[in-house]
Design an enzyme around this catalytic site. Structure first.
Site, PDB file in Angstrom:
ATOM      1  N   PHE A  46       0.846  -1.191   0.000  1.00  0.00           N
ATOM      2  CA  PHE A  46       0.000   0.000   0.000  1.00  0.00           C
ATOM      3  C   PHE A  46       0.884   1.244   0.000  1.00  0.00           C
ATOM      4  CE2 PHE A  46      -2.457   3.304   2.326  1.00  0.00           C
ATOM      5  CZ  PHE A  46      -3.482   3.454   1.404  1.00  0.00           C
ATOM      6  N   GLY A  47       0.639   2.131  -0.963  1.00  0.00           N
ATOM      7  CA  GLY A  47       1.334   3.405  -1.053  1.00  0.00           C
ATOM      8  C   GLY A  47       0.384   4.550  -0.789  1.00  0.00           C
ATOM      9  N   TYR A  48       0.803   5.511   0.024  1.00  0.00           N
ATOM     10  CA  TYR A  48      -0.050   6.652   0.376  1.00  0.00           C
ATOM     11  C   TYR A  48       0.667   7.988   0.209  1.00  0.00           C
ATOM     12  CZ  TYR A  48       2.657   6.242   4.662  1.00  0.00           C
ATOM     13  OH  TYR A  48       3.688   6.162   5.551  1.00  0.00           O
ATOM     14  N   GLY A  49       1.943   7.965  -0.160  1.00  0.00           N
ATOM     15  CA  GLY A  49       2.732   9.186  -0.370  1.00  0.00           C
ATOM     16  C   GLY A  49       3.304   9.165  -1.772  1.00  0.00           C
ATOM     17  N   SER A  50       4.613   9.273  -1.885  1.00  0.00           N
ATOM     18  CA  SER A  50       5.228   9.293  -3.217  1.00  0.00           C
ATOM     19  C   SER A  50       5.007   7.992  -3.979  1.00  0.00           C
ATOM     20  CB  SER A  50       6.724   9.603  -3.118  1.00  0.00           C
ATOM     21  OG  SER A  50       7.399   8.596  -2.399  1.00  0.00           O
ATOM     22  N   GLU A  93      13.020   4.023   1.635  1.00  0.00           N
ATOM     23  CA  GLU A  93      12.275   4.474   2.809  1.00  0.00           C
ATOM     24  C   GLU A  93      13.111   4.404   4.097  1.00  0.00           C
ATOM     25  OE1 GLU A  93       9.457   5.879   2.201  1.00  0.00           O
ATOM     26  OE2 GLU A  93       9.220   5.168   0.150  1.00  0.00           O
TER      27      GLU A  93
END
Length: 186
Positions: free
Chosen positions: A10-14, A89
Site C-alpha cells: 500500500f502506497g499513500y505518499g510518493s 524508505e
C-alpha cells in the site's frame, strides 16, 4: 495474501505517483483507522539534514480512512522490490502489515474486496519524525525545502494531483497545497 500470487504493497505518499518498482497490478485502495499527515522529516529526498523537508506518514485515528494505491508485487521480484523500497524508505520508515480495502468496482478477481498488505510507516520514535505543527508553518517549511530528489513543493503538488486523480479527498494535503501555492505564488 498468498506468496504464490504475490504480495500487496500500500502506497499513500510518493508511492502513489512514483512507484519506480516492478509490479503486476496497480489499483486504488484505502486503509481504515489511519490519516495521512506531513509529520515526517526528509533529510535524504525532499530536504537535507540541516533543513529537513516534510513528507507524509500515517497516524492512527479511529474512524479515519486514507486513500492510496495498492500494488501487487510478483513473488519472483519481491525480494528485489522490497530491498529497493527498504533503501528508499530508510529515513525513518518501518515496514508493517495491515489490511487494504479495494473499492467494490475494483474487487480482486476472486471477488475479495480486501487483502493483507505491507506498507511503510514512520512513527514518532524515529530520528527524523517532526510531528504536528501549525499548517502555515508546515507549508512554509515545504515551500523552502529541497533535497536530492527535488523540491518539497513538487512532492506535495504531485501527491495532491494523484489523490485528485483517484477521486480521493484529503483535507490536510489539500489545505497545505492551498497554503503553499499562496505562499509561493504558484
Amino acid at each position: 495474501m498468498s506468496q504464490e500470487t504475490g504480495i500487496w504493497l500500500f502506497g499513500y505518499g510518493s508511492l502513489v505517483w512514483r512507484p519506480e518498482f516492478a509490479h503486476v497490478e496497480r489499483r486504488p485502495a484505502h486503509v481504515d483507522g489511519w490519516t495521512r499527515r506531513f509529520w515526517q522529516g526528509s533529510t535524504d529526498h525532499r530536504g537535507v539534514p540541516d533543513d529537513p523537508g516534510r513528507v507524509v506518514t500515517l497516524i492512527a485515528e479511529p474512524g479515519a480512512r486514507c486513500h492510496g494505491v495498492a500494488y501487487l508485487v510478483a513473488p519472483a521480484t519481491a525480494a528485489e522490490v522490497f530491498a529497493g523500497l527498504d533503501h528508499r524508505e530508510r529515513g525513518g520508515y518501518a515496514r508493517v502489515e495491515l489490511q487494504v480495502h479495494f473499492p467494490s468496482s475494483s474487487a480482486r478477481p476472486d471477488g475479495a474486496t480486501s487483502a493483507p498488505a505491507r506498507m511503510y510507516l514512520a512513527t514518532h520514535d524515529n530520528p527524523n519524525y517532526l510531528g504536528d505543527a501549525p499548517l502555515p508553518a508546515i507549508a512554509q517549511q515545504i515551500a523552502r525545502c529541497r533535497g536530492p530528489s527535488g523540491t518539497n513543493v513538487e512532492y506535495l503538488l504531485r501527491l495532491a494531483d494523484a489523490l485528485r486523480d483517484l477521486g480521493a479527498v484529503d483535507d490536510h494535503v489539500f489545505e497545505l497545497e492551498r497554503l503553499v501555492r499562496a505562499h509561493a505564488s504558484l
